[in-house]
Design a protein around this motif. Structure first.
Motif, PDB file in Angstrom:
ATOM      1  N   TYR A 206       0.828  -1.203   0.000  1.00  0.00           N
ATOM      2  CA  TYR A 206       0.000   0.000   0.000  1.00  0.00           C
ATOM      3  C   TYR A 206       0.869   1.262   0.000  1.00  0.00           C
ATOM      4  N   HIS A 207       1.842   1.299   0.915  1.00  0.00           N
ATOM      5  CA  HIS A 207       2.669   2.500   1.026  1.00  0.00           C
ATOM      6  C   HIS A 207       3.615   2.652  -0.173  1.00  0.00           C
ATOM      7  N   LEU A 208       4.107   1.559  -0.727  1.00  0.00           N
ATOM      8  CA  LEU A 208       4.937   1.646  -1.923  1.00  0.00           C
ATOM      9  C   LEU A 208       4.158   2.259  -3.075  1.00  0.00           C
ATOM     10  N   GLN A 209       2.902   1.814  -3.230  1.00  0.00           N
ATOM     11  CA  GLN A 209       2.082   2.368  -4.307  1.00  0.00           C
ATOM     12  C   GLN A 209       1.725   3.821  -4.014  1.00  0.00           C
ATOM     13  N   ARG A 210       1.406   4.104  -2.765  1.00  0.00           N
ATOM     14  CA  ARG A 210       1.014   5.460  -2.380  1.00  0.00           C
ATOM     15  C   ARG A 210       2.141   6.466  -2.612  1.00  0.00           C
ATOM     16  N   GLU A 211       3.389   6.046  -2.346  1.00  0.00           N
ATOM     17  CA  GLU A 211       4.531   6.946  -2.481  1.00  0.00           C
ATOM     18  C   GLU A 211       5.234   6.818  -3.831  1.00  0.00           C
ATOM     19  N   GLY A 212       4.591   6.178  -4.777  1.00  0.00           N
ATOM     20  CA  GLY A 212       5.163   6.082  -6.113  1.00  0.00           C
ATOM     21  C   GLY A 212       6.450   5.280  -6.174  1.00  0.00           C
ATOM     22  N   GLY A 213       6.657   4.379  -5.208  1.00  0.00           N
ATOM     23  CA  GLY A 213       7.852   3.539  -5.217  1.00  0.00           C
ATOM     24  C   GLY A 213       9.069   4.160  -4.551  1.00  0.00           C
ATOM     25  N   SER A 214       8.923   5.349  -3.972  1.00  0.00           N
ATOM     26  CA  SER A 214      10.063   6.008  -3.333  1.00  0.00           C
ATOM     27  C   SER A 214      10.353   5.359  -1.983  1.00  0.00           C
ATOM     28  N   MET A 215      11.498   4.676  -1.887  1.00  0.00           N
ATOM     29  CA  MET A 215      11.860   3.997  -0.645  1.00  0.00           C
ATOM     30  C   MET A 215      12.134   5.010   0.472  1.00  0.00           C
ATOM     31  N   THR A 216      12.646   6.172   0.106  1.00  0.00           N
ATOM     32  CA  THR A 216      12.896   7.204   1.112  1.00  0.00           C
ATOM     33  C   THR A 216      11.599   7.632   1.780  1.00  0.00           C
ATOM     34  N   ARG A 217      10.573   7.906   0.982  1.00  0.00           N
ATOM     35  CA  ARG A 217       9.294   8.358   1.544  1.00  0.00           C
ATOM     36  C   ARG A 217       8.568   7.237   2.274  1.00  0.00           C
ATOM     37  N   VAL A 218       8.687   6.007   1.777  1.00  0.00           N
ATOM     38  CA  VAL A 218       8.060   4.876   2.474  1.00  0.00           C
ATOM     39  C   VAL A 218       8.714   4.683   3.840  1.00  0.00           C
ATOM     40  N   ALA A 219      10.045   4.805   3.890  1.00  0.00           N
ATOM     41  CA  ALA A 219      10.748   4.666   5.171  1.00  0.00           C
ATOM     42  C   ALA A 219      10.276   5.732   6.156  1.00  0.00           C
ATOM     43  N   GLU A 220      10.123   6.964   5.690  1.00  0.00           N
ATOM     44  CA  GLU A 220       9.667   8.030   6.571  1.00  0.00           C
ATOM     45  C   GLU A 220       8.219   7.803   6.996  1.00  0.00           C
ATOM     46  N   ARG A 221       7.394   7.349   6.058  1.00  0.00           N
ATOM     47  CA  ARG A 221       5.974   7.139   6.338  1.00  0.00           C
ATOM     48  C   ARG A 221       5.763   6.016   7.353  1.00  0.00           C
ATOM     49  N   THR A 222       6.553   4.941   7.238  1.00  0.00           N
ATOM     50  CA  THR A 222       6.369   3.772   8.103  1.00  0.00           C
ATOM     51  C   THR A 222       7.211   3.837   9.370  1.00  0.00           C
ATOM     52  N   GLY A 223       8.126   4.805   9.448  1.00  0.00           N
ATOM     53  CA  GLY A 223       8.945   4.952  10.639  1.00  0.00           C
ATOM     54  C   GLY A 223      10.075   3.953  10.740  1.00  0.00           C
ATOM     55  N   LEU A 224      10.468   3.361   9.609  1.00  0.00           N
ATOM     56  CA  LEU A 224      11.557   2.398   9.600  1.00  0.00           C
ATOM     57  C   LEU A 224      12.824   3.024   9.056  1.00  0.00           C
ATOM     58  N   GLU A 225      13.971   2.613   9.594  1.00  0.00           N
ATOM     59  CA  GLU A 225      15.248   2.958   8.989  1.00  0.00           C
ATOM     60  C   GLU A 225      15.295   2.291   7.627  1.00  0.00           C
ATOM     61  N   ARG A 226      15.849   2.985   6.653  1.00  0.00           N
ATOM     62  CA  ARG A 226      15.700   2.552   5.268  1.00  0.00           C
ATOM     63  C   ARG A 226      16.310   1.185   4.982  1.00  0.00           C
ATOM     64  N   THR A 227      17.451   0.882   5.581  1.00  0.00           N
ATOM     65  CA  THR A 227      18.058  -0.411   5.345  1.00  0.00           C
ATOM     66  C   THR A 227      17.211  -1.526   5.954  1.00  0.00           C
ATOM     67  N   HIS A 228      16.606  -1.260   7.118  1.00  0.00           N
ATOM     68  CA  HIS A 228      15.683  -2.222   7.709  1.00  0.00           C
ATOM     69  C   HIS A 228      14.487  -2.435   6.798  1.00  0.00           C
ATOM     70  N   LEU A 229      14.027  -1.365   6.132  1.00  0.00           N
ATOM     71  CA  LEU A 229      12.909  -1.482   5.208  1.00  0.00           C
ATOM     72  C   LEU A 229      13.250  -2.410   4.049  1.00  0.00           C
ATOM     73  N   TYR A 230      14.446  -2.265   3.465  1.00  0.00           N
ATOM     74  CA  TYR A 230      14.857  -3.153   2.382  1.00  0.00           C
ATOM     75  C   TYR A 230      14.822  -4.603   2.841  1.00  0.00           C
ATOM     76  N   ARG A 231      15.362  -4.851   4.035  1.00  0.00           N
ATOM     77  CA  ARG A 231      15.418  -6.215   4.544  1.00  0.00           C
ATOM     78  C   ARG A 231      14.013  -6.763   4.783  1.00  0.00           C
ATOM     79  N   LYS A 232      13.128  -5.931   5.304  1.00  0.00           N
ATOM     80  CA  LYS A 232      11.757  -6.351   5.585  1.00  0.00           C
ATOM     81  C   LYS A 232      11.020  -6.702   4.302  1.00  0.00           C
ATOM     82  N   LEU A 233      11.158  -5.874   3.282  1.00  0.00           N
ATOM     83  CA  LEU A 233      10.496  -6.145   2.003  1.00  0.00           C
ATOM     84  C   LEU A 233      11.001  -7.445   1.394  1.00  0.00           C
ATOM     85  N   LYS A 234      12.302  -7.681   1.504  1.00  0.00           N
ATOM     86  CA  LYS A 234      12.867  -8.917   0.974  1.00  0.00           C
ATOM     87  C   LYS A 234      12.330 -10.122   1.730  1.00  0.00           C
ATOM     88  N   GLN A 235      12.212 -10.003   3.046  1.00  0.00           N
ATOM     89  CA  GLN A 235      11.708 -11.089   3.880  1.00  0.00           C
ATOM     90  C   GLN A 235      10.266 -11.422   3.518  1.00  0.00           C
TER      91      GLN A 235
END
Length: 248
Positions: A206-235
């Motif tokens: 939902y947030h990836l689509q909402r933010e147009g795929g911007s990992m920076t904005r998704v990280a800010e929106r979800t409150g995750l550190e960006r590298t943790h976000l990459y790992r979470k998406l992969k998991q």
């Protein structure tokens, strides 16, 4: 947008840096050793090089010396290492390296160093030693897939809400329309672990689509550190919009 060359013998580091810099709008080429870096440098002049010091064939400092000797050091070079000494870092800056980042590299320091490098002139480096050299030692983005991510929190900066190209809004980069009810895909009859994974998958999609795929904005929106976000998406098996486009 800049052309950036990432040189590192660890595949996890190359992939992570390429993903992060690509998400920032840069075109990234990667090399796993000095020979590949020589070939890519021979084909074109990148706007910036991120160069690891310890590599199996030729170390980064030696490669830097070659480029300086042959008049090929016409772009900013940022050295990276998790094991280098202060003497090695000083030697690299004497040869012409612009900066030195110590692994694990924080996301904030990485983006700041890249931005500073891209604002420098592209005149050949003359081997002068900067007045001050900062070694990045604070914990943050872990650029090795084998390392621990920890609980660090890294703040990134978002300028504006949308991408503006040439002074006008680029509609191609606007967030895509969202489904009316994303939870319509969610089943409450699943076991707790599966239900949690299913919800998180829907949540991040939902947030990836909402933010147009911007990992920076998704990280800010979800409150995750960006590298943790990459790992979470992969998991969770969730692909970024850019990754899914590359696979189509």
């Amino acid at each position: 947008m800049a052309n950036i060359l990432v040189v590192d013998d660890e595949m996890g580091i190359r992939e992570l840096l390429s993903e992060i810099l690509g998400d920032e709008g840069h075109v990234v080429q990667s090399a796993e050793n000095a020979q590949q870096a020589r070939e890519l440098r021979g084909l074109s002049r990148p706007d910036l090089v991120l160069l690891d010091i310890w590599m199996p064939d030729t170390d980064g400092v030696t490669l830097l010396k070659e480029w300086q000797r042959d008049g090929l050091l016409t772009m900013p070079v940022i050295m990276m290492s998790g094991h280098a000494t202060i003497d090695t870092a000083v030697e690299a800056t004497r040869i012409g390296a612009l900066n030195f980042l110590e692994k694990p590299i924080s996301l904030q320091k990485l983006l700041k160093a890249v931005q500073q490098g891209l604002t420098k002139t592209t005149e050949p480096q003359r081997g002068s030693l900067p007045n001050r050299m900062a070694l990045t030692t604070d914990a943050g983005m872990v650029v090795s897939h084998q390392a621990s991510y920890g609980n660090s929190s890294i703040q990134t900066t978002q300028i504006g809400t949308h991408h503006v190209v040439g002074g006008s809004f680029d509609a191609r980069l606007a967030p895509a329309p969202m489904p009316l009810n994303p939870l319509s895909q969610f089943s409450f009859d699943l076991p707790l672990r599966e239900a949690r994974d299913s919800f998180e998958r829907i949540y991040f999609e939902y947030h990836l689509q909402r933010e147009g795929g911007s990992m920076t904005r998704v990280a800010e929106r979800t409150g995750l550190e960006r590298t943790h976000l990459y790992r979470k998406l992969k998991q969770l098996g969730v692909e970024s919009l850019k990754s899914s486009k590359r696979h189509n």
